[in-house]
Each structure stands twice: as C-alpha cells, then as structure tokens.
Design an enzyme around this catalytic site. Structure first.
Site, PDB file in Angstrom:
ATOM      1  N   GLN A  22      30.352  78.237  56.766  1.00 19.15           N
ATOM      2  CA  GLN A  22      30.432  79.544  56.112  1.00 19.15           C
ATOM      3  C   GLN A  22      29.011  80.055  55.868  1.00 19.15           C
ATOM      4  OE1 GLN A  22      33.610  79.543  52.762  1.00 19.15           O
ATOM      5  NE2 GLN A  22      32.984  77.414  53.008  1.00 19.15           N
TER       6      GLN A  22
ATOM      7  N   VAL B 126      25.123  81.251  56.356  1.00 15.25           N
ATOM      8  CA  VAL B 126      24.446  82.174  57.281  1.00 15.25           C
ATOM      9  C   VAL B 126      22.968  81.792  57.411  1.00 15.25           C
ATOM     10  CG1 VAL B 126      26.041  84.049  56.698  1.00 15.25           C
ATOM     11  CG2 VAL B 126      23.907  83.823  55.405  1.00 15.25           C
TER      12      VAL B 126
ATOM     13  N   HIS C  72      30.791  83.259  59.149  1.00 16.12           N
ATOM     14  CA  HIS C  72      30.324  84.451  58.428  1.00 16.12           C
ATOM     15  C   HIS C  72      29.054  85.039  59.021  1.00 16.12           C
ATOM     16  CE1 HIS C  72      32.622  82.742  54.717  1.00 16.12           C
ATOM     17  NE2 HIS C  72      33.430  83.329  55.573  1.00 16.12           N
TER      18      HIS C  72
ATOM     19  N   CYS D 286      25.485 100.134  69.309  1.00 14.81           N
ATOM     20  CA  CYS D 286      25.143 100.605  70.669  1.00 14.81           C
ATOM     21  C   CYS D 286      25.015  99.438  71.627  1.00 14.81           C
ATOM     22  CB  CYS D 286      23.834 101.406  70.616  1.00 14.81           C
ATOM     23  SG  CYS D 286      22.392 100.355  70.462  1.00 14.81           S
TER      24      CYS D 286
ATOM     25  N   GLY E 221      30.447  70.877  50.396  1.00 17.94           N
ATOM     26  CA  GLY E 221      29.646  71.882  49.693  1.00 17.94           C
ATOM     27  C   GLY E 221      30.251  73.273  49.664  1.00 17.94           C
TER      28      GLY E 221
ATOM     29  N   SER F 278      33.075  75.862  47.470  1.00 15.22           N
ATOM     30  CA  SER F 278      33.922  76.026  46.283  1.00 15.22           C
ATOM     31  C   SER F 278      35.360  76.314  46.692  1.00 15.22           C
ATOM     32  CB  SER F 278      33.386  77.179  45.427  1.00 15.22           C
ATOM     33  OG  SER F 278      33.359  78.367  46.216  1.00 15.22           O
TER      34      SER F 278
ATOM     35  N   GLU G 275      31.169  68.701  42.306  1.00 14.76           N
ATOM     36  CA  GLU G 275      32.125  69.313  41.369  1.00 14.76           C
ATOM     37  C   GLU G 275      33.536  69.319  41.970  1.00 14.76           C
ATOM     38  OE1 GLU G 275      29.065  69.987  38.841  1.00 14.76           O
ATOM     39  OE2 GLU G 275      31.145  70.566  38.422  1.00 14.76           O
TER      40      GLU G 275
ATOM     41  N   ALA H  10      25.690  66.436  48.752  1.00 15.34           N
ATOM     42  CA  ALA H  10      25.871  66.210  50.196  1.00 15.34           C
ATOM     43  C   ALA H  10      24.805  65.292  50.786  1.00 15.34           C
ATOM     44  CB  ALA H  10      25.841  67.562  50.907  1.00 15.34           C
TER      45      ALA H  10
HETATM   46  C1  BV8 Z   1      38.580  89.162  54.788  1.00 19.02           C
HETATM   47  C2  BV8 Z   1      28.341  86.224  54.300  1.00 19.02           C
HETATM   48  C3  BV8 Z   1      40.065  90.900  55.040  1.00 19.02           C
HETATM   49  C4  BV8 Z   1      27.503  87.245  53.667  1.00 19.02           C
HETATM   50  C5  BV8 Z   1      30.256  85.736  52.843  1.00 19.02           C
HETATM   51  C6  BV8 Z   1      41.840  88.073  46.465  1.00 19.02           C
HETATM   52  C7  BV8 Z   1      42.457  86.868  46.765  1.00 19.02           C
HETATM   53  C8  BV8 Z   1      42.200  86.196  47.956  1.00 19.02           C
HETATM   54  C9  BV8 Z   1      41.296  86.727  48.873  1.00 19.02           C
HETATM   55  C10 BV8 Z   1      40.694  87.927  48.550  1.00 19.02           C
HETATM   56  C11 BV8 Z   1      40.961  88.604  47.375  1.00 19.02           C
HETATM   57  N1  BV8 Z   1      40.200  89.721  47.349  1.00 19.02           N
HETATM   58  C12 BV8 Z   1      39.460  89.788  48.495  1.00 19.02           C
HETATM   59  C13 BV8 Z   1      39.782  88.708  49.242  1.00 19.02           C
HETATM   60  C14 BV8 Z   1      39.271  88.388  50.556  1.00 19.02           C
HETATM   61  C15 BV8 Z   1      37.834  87.886  50.432  1.00 19.02           C
HETATM   62  C16 BV8 Z   1      37.757  86.669  49.518  1.00 19.02           C
HETATM   63  O1  BV8 Z   1      38.094  85.570  49.907  1.00 19.02           O
HETATM   64  N2  BV8 Z   1      37.264  86.913  48.281  1.00 19.02           N
HETATM   65  C17 BV8 Z   1      37.137  85.820  47.333  1.00 19.02           C
HETATM   66  C18 BV8 Z   1      35.828  85.998  46.544  1.00 19.02           C
HETATM   67  C19 BV8 Z   1      38.360  85.844  46.409  1.00 19.02           C
HETATM   68  N3  BV8 Z   1      37.485  87.472  51.768  1.00 19.02           N
HETATM   69  C20 BV8 Z   1      36.954  88.377  52.587  1.00 19.02           C
HETATM   70  O2  BV8 Z   1      36.688  89.518  52.272  1.00 19.02           O
HETATM   71  C21 BV8 Z   1      36.743  87.902  54.010  1.00 19.02           C
HETATM   72  N4  BV8 Z   1      37.302  88.888  54.869  1.00 19.02           N
HETATM   73  O3  BV8 Z   1      39.387  88.545  54.149  1.00 19.02           O
HETATM   74  O4  BV8 Z   1      38.880  90.261  55.481  1.00 19.02           O
HETATM   75  C22 BV8 Z   1      40.582  91.523  56.216  1.00 19.02           C
HETATM   76  C23 BV8 Z   1      41.729  90.974  56.811  1.00 19.02           C
HETATM   77  C24 BV8 Z   1      42.222  91.595  57.895  1.00 19.02           C
HETATM   78  C25 BV8 Z   1      41.601  92.732  58.428  1.00 19.02           C
HETATM   79  C26 BV8 Z   1      40.433  93.239  57.830  1.00 19.02           C
HETATM   80  C27 BV8 Z   1      39.913  92.623  56.723  1.00 19.02           C
HETATM   81  C28 BV8 Z   1      35.258  87.799  54.311  1.00 19.02           C
HETATM   82  C29 BV8 Z   1      34.671  86.672  53.507  1.00 19.02           C
HETATM   83  C30 BV8 Z   1      33.239  86.448  53.948  1.00 19.02           C
HETATM   84  C31 BV8 Z   1      32.314  87.060  52.940  1.00 19.02           C
HETATM   85  N5  BV8 Z   1      30.938  86.730  53.330  1.00 19.02           N
HETATM   86  N6  BV8 Z   1      29.011  85.457  53.241  1.00 19.02           N
HETATM   87  C32 BV8 Z   1      26.311  86.623  52.999  1.00 19.02           C
HETATM   88  O5  BV8 Z   1      26.162  85.369  52.963  1.00 19.02           O
HETATM   89  O6  BV8 Z   1      25.494  87.404  52.507  1.00 19.02           O
HETATM   90  S1  BV8 Z   1      31.025  84.737  51.714  1.00 19.02           S
HETATM   91  C33 BV8 Z   1      29.943  83.728  50.886  1.00 19.02           C
HETATM   92  O7  BV8 Z   1      30.799  82.869  50.113  1.00 19.02           O
HETATM   93  C34 BV8 Z   1      29.130  82.788  51.759  1.00 19.02           C
HETATM   94  O8  BV8 Z   1      29.441  82.872  53.132  1.00 19.02           O
HETATM   95  C35 BV8 Z   1      29.560  81.423  51.240  1.00 19.02           C
HETATM   96  O9  BV8 Z   1      29.426  80.450  52.186  1.00 19.02           O
HETATM   97  C36 BV8 Z   1      30.952  81.733  50.927  1.00 19.02           C
HETATM   98  C37 BV8 Z   1      31.751  80.719  50.204  1.00 19.02           C
HETATM   99  O10 BV8 Z   1      30.995  80.258  49.135  1.00 19.02           O
HETATM  100  P1  BV8 Z   1      30.573  78.692  49.217  1.00 19.02           P
HETATM  101  O11 BV8 Z   1      29.916  78.464  50.540  1.00 19.02           O
HETATM  102  O12 BV8 Z   1      31.735  77.870  48.879  1.00 19.02           O
HETATM  103  O13 BV8 Z   1      29.467  78.633  48.137  1.00 19.02           O
HETATM  104  P2  BV8 Z   1      29.693  78.652  46.554  1.00 19.02           P
HETATM  105  O14 BV8 Z   1      28.395  79.030  45.943  1.00 19.02           O
HETATM  106  O15 BV8 Z   1      30.930  79.429  46.237  1.00 19.02           O
HETATM  107  O16 BV8 Z   1      30.023  77.121  46.199  1.00 19.02           O
HETATM  108  C38 BV8 Z   1      29.023  76.149  46.375  1.00 19.02           C
HETATM  109  C39 BV8 Z   1      29.723  74.822  46.298  1.00 19.02           C
HETATM  110  O17 BV8 Z   1      28.778  73.817  46.593  1.00 19.02           O
HETATM  111  C40 BV8 Z   1      30.291  74.521  44.913  1.00 19.02           C
HETATM  112  O18 BV8 Z   1      31.571  73.964  45.050  1.00 19.02           O
HETATM  113  C41 BV8 Z   1      29.311  73.469  44.371  1.00 19.02           C
HETATM  114  O19 BV8 Z   1      29.951  72.536  43.531  1.00 19.02           O
HETATM  115  C42 BV8 Z   1      28.879  72.804  45.635  1.00 19.02           C
HETATM  116  N7  BV8 Z   1      27.574  72.147  45.559  1.00 19.02           N
HETATM  117  C43 BV8 Z   1      26.505  72.474  44.764  1.00 19.02           C
HETATM  118  N8  BV8 Z   1      25.486  71.629  45.029  1.00 19.02           N
HETATM  119  C44 BV8 Z   1      25.918  70.777  46.000  1.00 19.02           C
HETATM  120  C45 BV8 Z   1      27.239  71.101  46.338  1.00 19.02           C
HETATM  121  N9  BV8 Z   1      27.944  70.454  47.271  1.00 19.02           N
HETATM  122  C46 BV8 Z   1      27.328  69.422  47.889  1.00 19.02           C
HETATM  123  N10 BV8 Z   1      26.064  69.037  47.620  1.00 19.02           N
HETATM  124  C47 BV8 Z   1      25.323  69.683  46.687  1.00 19.02           C
HETATM  125  N11 BV8 Z   1      24.062  69.295  46.426  1.00 19.02           N
HETATM  126 ZN    ZN Z   2      21.462 100.937  68.431  1.00 18.45          ZN
END
Ligand code: BV8
Ligand code: ZN
Length: 238
Positions: free
Chosen positions: A90, A92, A108, A120, A178, A180, A206, A222
């Site tokens: 996930q 980038v 993503h 284009c 890694g 959530s 977590e 990780a």
């Molecule tokens: C789509 C790119 C629709 C950009 C990202 C309500 C309910 C259900 C779903 C939805 C809803 N409302 C909206 C939605 C859909 C939405 C969604 O899921 N929202 C969530 C917030 C509820 N999803 C979308 O919009 C997706 N598109 O559904 O399209 C559609 C369908 C049909 C036709 C047209 C449209 C698009 C989702 C992609 C969004 N883009 N990133 C950028 O990076 O700038 S998402 C972003 O969150 C990142 O990509 C990231 O990877 C991703 C997930 O987060 P995590 O990677 O899990 O990171 P996070 O910080 O959350 O957690 C870190 C974890 O690591 C924790 O668990 C922590 O404990 C752990 N950790 C910490 N330290 C360590 C560790 N683990 C191991 N070792 C360590 N040392």
């Molecule tokens: Zn262009």
C-alpha cells in the site's frame, strides 16, 4: 523445499516506520495540522494543488533521506528464494524497490511517479528533491502534473488490484506487515486469503482488526519480527 511454495505479502506504512518514514495514523504521522484523508483526495488537489504538492514534496524529501530497513531487505531475499512470491504494498515510498525487490504490486501508486492532469500520456518517474516548480508541469503538454498515487475516493489501478487478487487467491501463506488494516480494498486481501484456506501471519507491534482472525499475530516491529520469522522458516526448511 518447504511444502508451502506460494507466499503473498501485504505491507503498509508500518514496514517503513523503522526507516524513519512516519505512518499515517501513528504518532508523528501528521503534517502540520492536516490528516492524510484531508490532503490525499482529488477535491483537495482541485481546491489547492500547491498545498497538496507541498505535502508530497515534503514527504519525498523525507523519504529520500531514509533507507530501507531489515524488513524490506528480507522481502527482497524472499523474492529470490521462494518459488511463487508476490509482494503487494500500500506504500508509495519506493523503499521495497530500493531494498532490491524487483516485482512490487503497488496498490496505491508511487510518490516518485507523476502523471499529467490532462492525461495526455503515460506517467513518468521524477526523483527530483525538491521539486521545482510546484506544481511540476507535464513535459509533453505543459499542463500541471499530479502525483501518480491513488487518492481516497479514487479506484485502484486495475492491473495492480488484479495481480493482488490472483496472488492472494493462490497463496498458501500470506504475511501482513505494518498495516492498520483500515483502508479498503487493500484491507480485504487478508480476509480473501483466509477464505481460500491460506495461513495468514500478521507482523505489527499493535493489534488490528485482523489480529483475532489470523493464524499467528507477531507483536513486534517489522525489522525485528520479519527477520526472526524468516530465520525460523529457513530452519524449518533446512
Ligand atoms: C476506493 C496513497 C472507491 C496516497 C492511500 C467507509 C468505509 C469503508 C471504506 C470507505 C469508507 N469511506 C471511504 C472508503 C473507501 C476508502 C477507505 O478505505 N477509507 C478508509 C480511511 C475508511 N478507500 C478508498 O478511497 C480507496 N478507493 O475505495 O475507491 C471507488 C470504488 C469504485 C469506483 C470508484 C471509487 C483508495 C484508498 C487509497 C488511498 N490512498 N495512499 C498517499 O500515500 O499519499 S491510503 C494510505 O493509507 C496509504 O497508502 C497507507 O498505506 C494506507 C493504509 O494505511 P497503513 O499503510 O495501514 O498505515 P497506517 O498509518 O494506517 O498504519 C500503520 C500500521 O503500522 C499500524 O497498524 C501500526 O501499528 C503499524 N506499525 C507502526 N510501526 C511499525 C508497525 N508495523 C510494523 N513495524 C513497525 N515498526
Ligand atoms: Zn500532458
């Protein structure tokens, strides 16, 4: 060879935490007073492309100063050692590629790729830090460029999602590292693996919504947990 010959891996921001890249929802994951859900959207980019580009440029600069960690490196080694291996991310940040992974399914997109807002032509790599000007312009038609990432509300690249689904349906073992497990549709991939009878192992310091459903939850960061698991796996194989 170990009886399990196909492994799928899903990684999230947590695998890059020990490299110094802040996660989205953890401490230090915020930028100024904004949340990712506020800036990583087409609406935010339409409203204020410069602000969104400042956020991406800041993240690019931060990531460029980070290095892959032991977890990224183990996954690059697994790609070389395991018969059928698919790395799905996930993230980038491109750290998997910098660690030597050659086949990475980027659900993503990539912060190092840009694409034309007028579509284009195809996306292009641009690793300049900092970017100048902001927004950067399309080299072909001069229109403003956007990051080639998937924003909230945008569909995932079909080819990437298809490759992920095929790998998850075929795998005998899935590692979930890694993440959530909150963002869809990526968060559903481990559930699909479970439904196909795969063994699912989570590595995360977590608990997550997946933790009670997986076969094994390794509550470690990780860069410690994955090398440890890989060592034990190799011994089992030997
Ligand atoms: C789509 C790119 C629709 C950009 C990202 C309500 C309910 C259900 C779903 C939805 C809803 N409302 C909206 C939605 C859909 C939405 C969604 O899921 N929202 C969530 C917030 C509820 N999803 C979308 O919009 C997706 N598109 O559904 O399209 C559609 C369908 C049909 C036709 C047209 C449209 C698009 C989702 C992609 C969004 N883009 N990133 C950028 O990076 O700038 S998402 C972003 O969150 C990142 O990509 C990231 O990877 C991703 C997930 O987060 P995590 O990677 O899990 O990171 P996070 O910080 O959350 O957690 C870190 C974890 O690591 C924790 O668990 C922590 O404990 C752990 N950790 C910490 N330290 C360590 C560790 N683990 C191991 N070792 C360590 N040392
Ligand atoms: Zn262009």
């Amino acid at each position: 060879m170990n009886p399990i010959d196909s492994i799928a891996v899903l990684t999230g921001a947590g695998i890059s935490a020990e490299s110094g890249v802040p996660t989205f929802r953890g401490p230090g994951g915020l930028w100024r007073r904004y949340r990712a859900e506020d800036l990583a959207t087409p609406q935010a980019f339409r409203r204020d492309p410069r602000l969104v580009w400042e956020w991406y440029d800041w993240r690019r600069g931060l990531i460029a100063a980070c290095r892959p960690n032991a977890a990224h490196r183990v996954l690059a080694e697994m790609e070389r050692r395991v018969e059928a291996f698919t790395l799905i991310t996930q993230n980038v940040d491109g750290l998997h590629q910098r660690a030597g992974s050659r086949r990475v399914v980027e659900l993503h997109g990539s912060i190092w790729r840009l694409r034309c807002t007028l579509e284009c032509g195809p996306a292009w790599e641009d690793h300049r830090v900092p970017l100048d000007p902001l927004p950067p312009l399309c080299p072909r038609c001069g229109a403003p460029a956007r990051p080639d990432v998937v924003w909230f509300g945008e569909s995932l690249p079909e080819a990437a999602l298809e490759a992920a689904l095929v790998a998850v349906e075929r795998c005998r073992l899935m590692l979930v590292i890694g993440t959530s497990a909150l963002v869809q549709p990526a968060a559903s991939l481990p559930l699909l693996a479970l439904r196909h009878g795969a063994r699912v192992v989570e590595i995360n310091p977590e608990p997550t919504p997946l933790s009670d459903l997986v076969d094994e939850a390794i509550r470690e960061p990780a860069a410690i947990g994955l090398p440890g698991w890989w060592q034990a796996w190799m011994e089992g194989e030997r």
